[in-house]
Design an enzyme around this catalytic site. Structure first.
Site, PDB file in Angstrom:
ATOM      1  CB  CYS A  82      -0.927   0.013   1.210  1.00 61.83           C
ATOM      2  SG  CYS A  82      -1.967  -1.449   1.347  1.00 61.83           S
ATOM      3  CG  HIS A 320      -6.434   1.581   0.026  1.00 63.41           C
ATOM      4  ND1 HIS A 320      -5.241   2.193  -0.327  1.00 63.41           N
ATOM      5  CD2 HIS A 320      -6.085   0.481   0.761  1.00 63.41           C
ATOM      6  CE1 HIS A 320      -4.230   1.513   0.187  1.00 63.41           C
ATOM      7  NE2 HIS A 320      -4.719   0.464   0.838  1.00 63.41           N
TER       8      HIS A 320
END
Length: 377
Positions: A82, A320
């Site tokens: 991420c 996201h």
């Protein structure tokens, strides 16, 4: 004495965020890069490009950039879970700081809606992943422990979701927004006990970009950026997963700049799950130990509070798309420091913090973490 900036952000841009299976990576990237160059002004030329992505096919960076009109320069791909986008940002800043290049582009992109039918499938070659330990379960374990220790309440966890969805009402690029109550958040479908659906980030597609150059008057400056990978998570720490990695990476930034966490005016942090924002706030020193949940419930970390966290809506609400997330956070901080964030503007913002945690369950306390401190020009 305060440290001078190591680089300047000349321009930023993002696509919209959300499930966009019909919009390819090239189109998403073009939206972000085109806006970043228009924002920067001047020629659409750079000396090098760093591209962060997690699940994009091999060669995607070069194909995307060719379609945008960028070729013949070094193109380096970065994968740090991420934190891929902010890892690319960190490398771009270091290239500017050392004088290796004068102008660089950093780009983050991801199209998750076409890569997975639902949640990310655990990596079968990973010892914990092959046991089925997905990230929602890993974060749920942290939330369960904090609840058991009376460090947070269920209502305080839900307050993070209430806050960030409300922030996203003012963000036209966000995937989700809305006015929710604590009761609605707690009553949404259970995903990984105690984390309900509204406490988990969605599957998202999107891109974000930044053009970087040497420090210059009037430009948003990068005071410092630090990156680390996690140490083996062997229970020598009494903290929940990810805490120590975020703490240590943040400490590098505080040491490099001489800034006290209490001087920060706003922060964009990794809130893939509600507990993630609270752990990060305490690890970075934005909240006192044991106080992050109470800060969220009392409105201290909301717009209008003393230290707004995730005014963009965060990962929970903005979305996201893994590789793009870190650079979307950078873009939000840049807009805030320029006073250009519209209805979510933090008045008088001077110092903005970005933190992205690269998840994973590879027997490490996180795959990667990047923390950056930006300052109004």
């Amino acid at each position: 004495m305060s440290s001078p900036p190591i680089a300047a952000v000349e321009g930023v841009g993002t696509s919209r965020f959300g499930r966009q299976p019909g919009t390819g990576l090239v189109r998403l990237a073009f939206q972000a890069v085109d806006e970043a160059f228009r924002d920067a002004g001047g020629p659409r030329a750079v000396d090098a490009v760093w591209v962060g992505s997690v699940f994009a096919p091999a060669g995607t960076a070069q194909r995307v950039l060719r379609a945008i009109g960028i070729s013949g320069v070094p193109v380096l791909s970065v994968e740090s879970a991420c934190a891929s986008g902010t890892s690319a940002f960190a490398e771009g800043c270091e290239a500017i700081r050392t004088g290796r290049y004068r102008r660089v582009l950093v780009l983050g992109l991801e199209q998750m809606s076409t890569a997975f039918d639902g949640a990310i499938v655990p990596e079968p070659s990973d010892p914990e992943g092959c046991s089925g330990l997905a990230l929602p379960a890993l974060y749920a374990m942290a939330a369960t422990r904090w609840l058991a220790e009376d460090r947070v309440t269920a209502g305080q966890l839900a307050a993070v979701s209430v806050k960030n969805h409300a922030h996203a009402v003012h963000n036209p690029r966000a995937q989700y927004s809305g006015r929710h109550t604590v009761e609605e958040v707690l009553g949404s479908r259970m995903v990984a006990d105690p984390l309900t659906l509204l406490q988990c980030c969605p599957v998202s597609d999107g891109a974000a970009a930044a053009v970087l150059g040497p420090p210059a008057p009037g430009r948003v400056g990068v005071r410092a950026v630090a990156a680390r990978s996690g140490r083996p998570w062997d229970h020598t720490s009494d903290r929940v997963w990810g805490h120590d990695l975020v703490r240590d990476t943040g400490a590098d930034v505080w040491a490099a700049t001489g800034v006290d966490p209490r001087e920060v005016d706003l922060a964009e942090v990794h809130d893939a799950f509600t507990i993630g924002e609270l752990v990060t706030a305490e690890a970075l020193g934005l909240s006192a130990p044991g106080a992050a949940g109470a800060d969220a419930a009392a409105g201290r970390t909301a717009l209008g509070g003393s230290l707004p966290v995730n005014p963009s809506g965060g990962l929970l609400s903005r979305g996201h798309p893994l590789g793009a997330t870190g650079l979307a956070q950078v873009a939000e901080i840049v807009w805030q420091l320029r006073g250009a964030a519209g209805g979510r503007q933090v008045p008088g913002a001077r110092l903005g913090l970005v933190e992205t945690m690269g998840g994973g369950v590879s027997v490490l306390d996180g795959n990667a973490c990047v923390v950056a401190l930006l300052e109004r020009g």
